[in-house]
Design a protein around this motif. Structure first.
Motif, short mmCIF file in Angstrom:
data_model
loop_
_atom_site.label_atom_id
_atom_site.label_comp_id
_atom_site.label_asym_id
_atom_site.label_seq_id
_atom_site.Cartn_x
_atom_site.Cartn_y
_atom_site.Cartn_z
N GLU A 168 0.83 -1.21 0.00
CA GLU A 168 0.00 0.00 0.00
C GLU A 168 0.86 1.25 0.00
OE1 GLU A 168 -2.86 -0.20 3.16
OE2 GLU A 168 -4.17 -1.52 1.96
N ASP A 169 2.02 1.17 0.66
CA ASP A 169 2.92 2.34 0.66
C ASP A 169 3.39 2.64 -0.77
OD1 ASP A 169 2.78 2.71 3.44
OD2 ASP A 169 4.27 1.14 3.75
N PHE A 170 3.64 1.58 -1.53
CA PHE A 170 4.01 1.79 -2.93
C PHE A 170 2.78 2.29 -3.71
CE2 PHE A 170 7.07 -2.04 -2.31
CZ PHE A 170 8.00 -1.22 -1.70
N GLY A 171 1.64 1.70 -3.41
CA GLY A 171 0.42 2.03 -4.14
C GLY A 171 0.04 3.50 -4.04
N ARG A 172 0.35 4.13 -2.92
CA ARG A 172 -0.02 5.55 -2.76
C ARG A 172 0.68 6.44 -3.77
NH1 ARG A 172 0.16 3.82 2.68
NH2 ARG A 172 -1.97 3.65 3.47
N VAL A 173 1.85 6.01 -4.23
CA VAL A 173 2.55 6.78 -5.27
C VAL A 173 1.73 6.72 -6.57
CG1 VAL A 173 4.63 6.91 -6.69
CG2 VAL A 173 4.81 6.35 -4.24
N ALA A 174 1.25 5.54 -6.90
CA ALA A 174 0.45 5.39 -8.11
C ALA A 174 -0.84 6.20 -8.01
CB ALA A 174 0.13 3.91 -8.36
N VAL A 175 -1.45 6.18 -6.84
CA VAL A 175 -2.72 6.89 -6.66
C VAL A 175 -2.53 8.40 -6.87
CG1 VAL A 175 -4.54 7.47 -5.00
CG2 VAL A 175 -3.71 5.11 -5.18
N VAL A 176 -1.47 8.96 -6.32
CA VAL A 176 -1.29 10.41 -6.45
C VAL A 176 -0.90 10.76 -7.89
CG1 VAL A 176 1.16 10.59 -5.74
CG2 VAL A 176 -0.40 12.48 -5.28
N ASP A 177 -0.09 9.93 -8.53
CA ASP A 177 0.23 10.17 -9.94
C ASP A 177 -1.05 10.17 -10.79
OD1 ASP A 177 2.96 10.49 -9.79
OD2 ASP A 177 3.48 8.58 -10.72
N ARG A 178 -1.85 9.16 -10.58
CA ARG A 178 -3.07 9.03 -11.41
C ARG A 178 -4.07 10.14 -11.08
NH1 ARG A 178 -3.77 3.92 -13.92
NH2 ARG A 178 -5.83 4.69 -14.47
N LYS A 179 -4.04 10.63 -9.84
CA LYS A 179 -4.90 11.76 -9.49
C LYS A 179 -4.49 12.98 -10.30
CE LYS A 179 -6.22 14.62 -5.50
NZ LYS A 179 -5.99 14.85 -4.06
N HIS A 180 -3.19 13.21 -10.41
CA HIS A 180 -2.70 14.35 -11.18
C HIS A 180 -2.94 14.16 -12.67
CE1 HIS A 180 0.22 15.32 -7.63
NE2 HIS A 180 -1.00 15.72 -7.40
N ALA A 181 -2.75 12.93 -13.15
CA ALA A 181 -2.98 12.66 -14.58
C ALA A 181 -4.44 12.88 -14.95
CB ALA A 181 -2.56 11.23 -14.91
N ALA A 182 -5.31 12.61 -13.99
CA ALA A 182 -6.75 12.67 -14.28
C ALA A 182 -7.20 14.05 -14.72
CB ALA A 182 -7.54 12.21 -13.05
N THR A 183 -6.43 15.09 -14.34
CA THR A 183 -6.82 16.45 -14.72
C THR A 183 -5.89 17.02 -15.81
OG1 THR A 183 -5.49 17.30 -12.88
CG2 THR A 183 -7.84 16.97 -12.48
N ASN A 184 -5.04 16.17 -16.36
CA ASN A 184 -4.09 16.61 -17.39
C ASN A 184 -4.53 16.08 -18.75
OD1 ASN A 184 -1.94 17.09 -19.09
ND2 ASN A 184 -0.49 15.78 -17.97
N PRO A 185 -5.06 16.94 -19.63
CA PRO A 185 -5.57 16.46 -20.92
C PRO A 185 -4.50 15.78 -21.77
CG PRO A 185 -6.31 18.70 -20.49
CD PRO A 185 -5.29 18.38 -19.45
N ALA A 186 -3.23 16.06 -21.54
CA ALA A 186 -2.16 15.41 -22.32
C ALA A 186 -1.85 14.01 -21.82
CB ALA A 186 -0.90 16.27 -22.29
N ALA A 187 -2.36 13.68 -20.64
CA ALA A 187 -2.00 12.39 -20.03
C ALA A 187 -2.81 11.26 -20.65
CB ALA A 187 -2.26 12.44 -18.53
N TRP A 188 -2.16 10.11 -20.81
CA TRP A 188 -2.87 8.92 -21.31
C TRP A 188 -4.02 8.57 -20.37
CZ3 TRP A 188 -3.58 6.31 -25.52
CH2 TRP A 188 -4.18 5.05 -25.45
N PHE A 189 -3.80 8.74 -19.07
CA PHE A 189 -4.83 8.39 -18.09
C PHE A 189 -5.63 9.61 -17.64
CE2 PHE A 189 -2.17 4.51 -17.56
CZ PHE A 189 -3.15 3.59 -17.88
#
Lengths: 391, 318
Positions: A168-189
């Motif tokens: 889960e400690d590793f997973g939190r990095v993915a969660v915050v990255d994907r949170k930021h990507a979610a509002t970035n129109p250039a992001a794949w995700f």
């Protein structure tokens, strides 16, 4: 402050779209990214007199120069070691500009890493020669350890053991990255955030790494234009000053498999880079307002925070769990979504985000950013940058 | 084969239906206790009616009986005779030669159906008569294209009475791939890139010796090896042989991507030898979920193919 600090700046950034199948050649992607970056800097291709890329890139500078009408080049250089090269290309450019060897240097990286040769599949049956680089894989590949995810998993397991970190400690990095990507129109995700439960439910790739610990594979290109600080002040965008640029290869360094050091829970080559960044810039961890940390795999983000002095050894999991990587946290990280969320362009898209943070134009812009620390690939000889606002 | 040739081949195969596969042949030995004893021991069959007269009588039998599953065994000619070749002038021998002519050189037994008429007792002497029943058209199978050959075997006692009937089916097939030497190619583990600096280690491994490079000037051990001692600069070195004892320093359980030489999930471990150096290796004899850091392990050798020998480790008690 060193002789390099503040002498050069990134004046232009340009990229292709980030996709899974570009439908174009790697050279075409490189040309598109380079021309976009040159235009962003308010310059013409003929103004470019230097180019730097990765040894891993398939498109030599001569092909791009010829295709884009750059004409003559008087500086060209390449940096080895995969994604560890990213910030090193800017260091090369900054040194060339600071010494007057060149005036306008373009750094670039472009590939069809998803639709073409996928790094994630590993090098199990890659042709091998008698050279030292190939022979180094003889110690791992015959045992079934031949992908980047597997190589990182070995470090991750030991880190968990010594510091009681969890998946889960590793997973939190993915969660915050994907949170930021979610509002970035250039992001794949873009528009596709994940929860920690999503991470925990994703399948194993190489335990302790799950699918959502692994960055995506992408097609695309990214380029950056480096000029002197003086010249940058005359160009359209606020300069992103290169306050520091460093490379690092640690003691007993291997490519992704530095398993033979007394400890394997740190990233000493990143510590070496960090000391140079702080030394050259005269800044410290407390002065860093945002960071772009190389995130090919989540577990190696944790020791980066530790090596760079944002928290103590083994404390990264608490630092992250406390929300410090979020916009509004102590150290907003990977505001573009990182390579897990935006795209895997071998770290070059992260440098572009560093420039946007300095310009104040990130889609997830934290307030009052003056200094941004950017890192390159981990597990390999690496590099880093400290970017800053002008005065 | 041309079409007319193909038709001719089919016809020749078809002519074998109904032919005697081999002349009736008595088994080499009568039903006897020593062979029964070996059989039930090998099979782990503890039914007392096979060896205990009293127990057999309590079930209403006259005495001990042979396991029904031994029926075919009583008629087997032994390894040497069975492997001496089938070209014995019998119908089956001729059929096998014709199948080989069509490229069907490999064989695997696929079905055996038995109907038993009575139990065998010690002293019975069983023989077998085998009739070729059918040869199928060519079928595509996982092993390769082949034909199913079905025979009917009638087992007869010393009085000529039927004791069992067996329908026996074999697949004669063309091996899907026939590499030089006839060996089925297994998926090979990734080849190590062997050069002048690391060849000694892989050569020692071929002899099942785990060696560690040792500086001949300062005595420092180093792995992975290199041409020069990082401590004292000497180019001279020899090797020390590892005791083979160590501990798990870290490990990976690999699931993806799939490589045909490895069955996921498999364990790759970083083992720290008691001599102090570490090496990447595999763990054997332990489930992935049972692996732990600091677990004591001992050296074993794995020879995944004729060109490669690798040290692997098995957990041991400390």
């Amino acid at each position: 402050m060193s002789g390099l600090s503040g002498r050069a700046a990134i004046a232009g950034i340009g990229a292709t779209e980030f996709s899974k199948d570009s439908g174009r050649s790697e050279l075409r992607l490189a040309c598109e990214a380079v021309l976009a970056a040159v235009a962003d800097a308010g310059l013409r291709p003929s103004d470019v007199d230097g180019m730097v890329t990765f040894t891993a890139d398939s498109s030599s500078e001569i092909h791009i120069a010829r295709s884009t009408g750059m004409g003559e080049l008087r500086f060209f250089s390449r940096v080895p070691h995969g994604g560890g090269a990213a910030c090193g290309t800017v260091q090369q450019a900054a040194m060339a500009v600071a010494t007057g060897v060149a005036e306008v240097v373009v750094c670039y990286r472009a590939f069809n890493e998803r639709s073409g040769q996928r790094f994630g599949l590993g090098r199990a049956d890659a042709p091998s020669g008698a050279g030292a680089d190939d022979a180094a894989f003889a110690w791992v590949s015959p045992f079934g350890l031949f992908t980047p995810a597997q190589w990182v998993a070995m470090f991750a397991r030991r880190y968990m053991h010594e510091y009681k970190a969890t998946g889960e400690d590793f997973g939190r990095v993915a969660v915050v990255d994907r949170k930021h990507a979610a509002t970035n129109p250039a992001a794949w995700f873009y528009g596709r955030p994940i929860t920690l439960a999503d991470h925990q439910a994703s399948r194993w790739i190489a335990e302790p790494l799950r699918l959502l610990d692994c960055c995506q594979e992408s097609d695309g290109g990214q380029a950056l234009v480096v000029v002197s600080a003086e010249r940058a002040r005359d160009l359209p965008h606020p300069p992103a000053l290169i306050l520091a640029a460093g490379q690092g290869s640690g003691d007993d360094q291997h490519m992704m498999t530095s398993y033979y050091r007394p400890e394997i829970t740190g990233i000493p080559e990143m510590g070496l880079v960090g000391r140079q960044l702080y030394g050259q810039s005269g800044l410290g961890p407390a002065d860093v307002d945002a960071a772009v940390l190389y995130d090919h795999f989540t577990p190696l983000v944790l020791p980066q925070l530790e090596e760079l002095g944002f928290c103590g050894r083994g404390e990264a999991r608490d630092f992250i769990a406390d929300g410090h990587l979020e916009v509004g946290g102590r150290l907003p990280v990977n505001t573009h979504g990182g390579q897990l969320g935006e795209a895997y362009i071998h770290g070059m898209n992260g440098i572009a985000e560093g420039v946007r943070l300095v310009r104040g134009t990130s889609v997830n812009q934290p307030p009052s950013v003056r200094h941004v620390l950017v890192t390159a690939g981990t597990g390999v000889p690496t590099s880093g940058l400290m970017l800053g606002t002008d005065r | 084969m041309a079409q007319t040739e193909q038709d001719g081949y089919e016809k020749r195969l078809g002519e074998f239906a109904g032919r005697e596969a081999a002349p009736p042949r008595p088994g080499p030995d009568p039903v006897n206790v020593p062979m029964i004893r070996h059989w039930v021991e090998a099979m782990g069959d503890r039914n007392p009616v096979y060896l205990d007269e009293e127990a057999a009588r309590r079930t209403g039998r006259a005495g001990i009986v042979a396991p029904a599953s031994m029926m075919q065994a009583w008629t087997m000619r032994g390894y040497a005779a069975a492997t001496a070749g089938q070209d014995d002038g019998s119908g089956l021998g001729e059929l096998i030669a014709l199948l080989a002519e069509g490229g069907y050189t490999s064989v695997v037994a696929t079905d055996s159906e038995f109907a038993f008429h009575r139990e065998l007792t010690v002293g019975d002497h069983v023989g077998v008569r085998e009739i070729i029943e059918s040869i199928s058209p060519e079928k595509k199978t996982a092993l390769g294209a082949g034909r199913f050959v079905t025979t009917e075997r009638t087992y007869l006692d010393q009085h000529g009475e039927t004791v069992a009937v067996q329908r026996w089916r074999m697949l004669w097939f063309r091996p899907a791939r026939t590499p030089p030497g006839g060996r089925e190619p297994a998926a090979l583990r990734p080849r190590p890139a062997v050069n002048r600096d690391n060849a000694f280690w892989f050569e020692a491994a071929r002899e099942h010796r785990l060696v560690i490079q040792r500086c001949d000037a300062c005595g420092a051990l180093r792995h992975p090896p290199g041409p020069c001692c990082p401590r004292c600069g000497s180019y001279g070195w020899d090797t020390a042989e590892a005791s083979g004892r160590g501990r798990v320093y870290s490990y990976v359980v690999s699931h993806h991507p799939r490589h045909p030489a490895f069955e996921p999930p498999y364990v790759v471990a970083l083992v720290e030898l008691e001599e102090g150096t570490r090496l990447v290796t595999n763990l054997v004899g332990v489930a992935p979920e049972e692996v732990e850091i600091d677990m004591p392990v001992a050296l074993e050798w794995l020879d995944p193919d004729p060109e490669l020998s690798l040290p692997v480790f098995r957990p041991v008690t400390a």
